[in-house]
Design a protein around this motif. Sequence first.
Motif, short mmCIF file in Angstrom:
data_model
loop_
_atom_site.label_atom_id
_atom_site.label_comp_id
_atom_site.label_asym_id
_atom_site.label_seq_id
_atom_site.Cartn_x
_atom_site.Cartn_y
_atom_site.Cartn_z
N MET A 1 0.85 -1.20 0.00
CA MET A 1 0.00 0.00 0.00
C MET A 1 0.88 1.26 0.00
SD MET A 1 -2.83 1.79 0.52
CE MET A 1 -3.17 3.41 1.14
N TYR A 4 2.68 1.69 -3.26
CA TYR A 4 1.77 2.17 -4.29
C TYR A 4 1.53 3.66 -4.11
CZ TYR A 4 -2.72 3.27 -6.36
OH TYR A 4 -3.72 3.89 -7.05
N PHE A 5 1.31 4.03 -2.81
CA PHE A 5 1.00 5.41 -2.50
C PHE A 5 2.13 6.35 -2.94
CE2 PHE A 5 0.84 9.07 0.33
CZ PHE A 5 -0.49 9.43 0.22
N ASP A 8 2.71 6.46 -6.74
CA ASP A 8 1.65 7.15 -7.46
C ASP A 8 1.66 8.66 -7.18
OD1 ASP A 8 -0.47 7.04 -9.20
OD2 ASP A 8 -1.92 7.11 -7.57
N THR A 9 2.02 9.01 -5.93
CA THR A 9 1.90 10.42 -5.59
C THR A 9 3.14 11.25 -5.92
OG1 THR A 9 2.56 9.86 -3.37
CG2 THR A 9 0.20 10.17 -3.74
N GLN A 12 2.64 12.72 -9.54
CA GLN A 12 1.35 12.95 -10.20
C GLN A 12 1.12 14.40 -10.63
OE1 GLN A 12 -1.78 11.35 -7.87
NE2 GLN A 12 -1.11 12.27 -5.99
N GLU A 13 1.70 15.37 -9.91
CA GLU A 13 1.54 16.76 -10.36
C GLU A 13 2.29 16.96 -11.68
OE1 GLU A 13 2.10 16.12 -7.16
OE2 GLU A 13 0.24 16.86 -6.25
N PHE A 307 -3.20 10.02 -16.67
CA PHE A 307 -1.90 10.23 -16.04
C PHE A 307 -0.93 9.22 -16.57
CE2 PHE A 307 -4.86 11.85 -12.94
CZ PHE A 307 -4.27 13.04 -12.59
N ILE B 30 -3.33 18.34 -7.84
CA ILE B 30 -3.28 17.57 -9.10
C ILE B 30 -4.07 18.28 -10.20
CG2 ILE B 30 -3.87 15.38 -10.21
CD1 ILE B 30 -3.76 14.16 -7.33
N ALA B 33 -2.39 21.42 -11.33
CA ALA B 33 -1.24 21.18 -12.22
C ALA B 33 -1.72 20.92 -13.64
CB ALA B 33 -0.42 20.01 -11.71
N TRP B 108 -8.54 13.34 -2.96
CA TRP B 108 -7.39 12.93 -3.79
C TRP B 108 -7.87 12.41 -5.16
CZ3 TRP B 108 -4.14 7.99 -2.32
CH2 TRP B 108 -3.11 7.83 -3.25
#
Lengths: 351, 158
Positions: A1, A4-5, A8-9, A12-13, A307, B30, B33, B108
């Motif tokens: 978990m 993954y977190f 993924d994070t 992402q921006e 994404f 997000i 962006a 999120w």
Amino acid sequence: MFKYFTADTNNQEEYAFANGRIKKLEKGLLTKDLLDRMIKSTDTISAIKILMEGNLNNYSFDLNNPENYEDSLNRELLSSYNIIKDISKVSTFNFLYFTFASKYDFHNIKILIKSKYLKEDVSDKLISPIGTINIKKLNLAIIDEKYEDLPNSFEFLIKKIFLEYSKFKDPEIIDFILDKERYVMIFNKIKEVEVIETEENFLKRFIKINIDLNNIISSIRAKIRGEEKIFLKNFLISEGDFNIKNIVAVYDSPLSSWPEKLVYTDYKNVIELGIKYFQKNNSLMELEKLRDNFIINFTKVGKLITFGIEPLVGFMVAKENDIKNIRIILSGKLNKLLPSTIKESVRDTYV
Amino acid sequence: MITQGIVMAFLGSAIAIGLACSGSGMGVGIAGAAAEGVLTEEPEKFGLMLFLSAIPGTQGIYGLLVGFWVLMKTGIFAGVPLPLTLNQGWQIFFACIPVGVVGFFSGWYQGKTAAAAIGLVARNPEEVGKATVMVAMVETYAVFSLLASLLLFNGINL
């Protein structure tokens, strides 16, 4: 978990920004309908007017000199590459610009080396302004053999070509070596960066498809040129999905029997239709078109992803494909070709 | 008097506000962006981009609402905290969980949906209605969690 977190994070921006920008630019990609209208138009100027109507894209042409369309297309390509270069400044995508723009480094190396050996002057028009290495540095390395400021991988590559050329004395050898080394270099670059597993799969598959198709076309070219099997073995790229042993195994059999022997591969249609067209028309045009269509259809997944690296790869492939299509149509119009003849060469579209 | 119960109420309020606002922060980040990506190419779409990238901010508002309501009802705002038992404190704490946890994840993921919607609107501005509906669907669950937190809190005898 947690893995993954963070995976993924972390980026992402960066993905969101890049994908947002690309989604806007996708609006300027050409549709099949627009290309059909351009093909059916009466002359070059009408075709250009159809292309520019509605201000959906950024193409700008000099309508008084439509024959100078190459300058406009090169400008547009350069501007798209500058966008990708801009996006590639962030760590997540720094391999992206290299993956695409290195093609032009290799093109420039090819031109400069051939001009050195064939003692021809290089026209500025042949040198591409796109690329990851400054043309002056390449010129110094190739013409004067001064390798300061040149990445080690390129220094090694240029020295290798000098060595191979001195052995074979055949300019086409340069093409084979450069095509092979480009993919090896891209693979090494991808290994250097951290990408999410699913994206790595997409990227690797994308490059492997390019390698496989390159291998197939190189083998067919070598067969037509009447090269020996040993020659082929040296220049096939082993990093693809399609085992090169299979190509080597069928190499000595007649070209017409290749589709039957390679029927189980993903590229069955490309090989079959490409060879059929070659036997009928003595041209590899259809094979090249089928290769481009295979690649564009593979990257279409980028339209469905929000994404990821896929939309960026898809956009670049689509943009180059669009420019190729415009070039085919406008040169066809200038040469007064029939719409049906032009249509035969036009590639599938991304949107 | 500060009892163990009031400490639990503090914790509940902090979770409601902290988690929900974090989710919103990520979501707005997000979507923002993605909006900036579009605005780089098309600055005139600022209004539309602002609207879509602000939607994931609502979870933070819901969290703040529940958190402040807890602080108000337990007398913390008035400076006279109620002498809550530990049992009451736990009840308040659990009442705050839905809006906090759901707010975090829905904020999120709503950010991701909003970024996708921004991509859609960048290509087809006329589809803004459909794109907003998709983003609003994530909102439903944030609203449910707000409702759950409020009903749970309302059921506590203070």
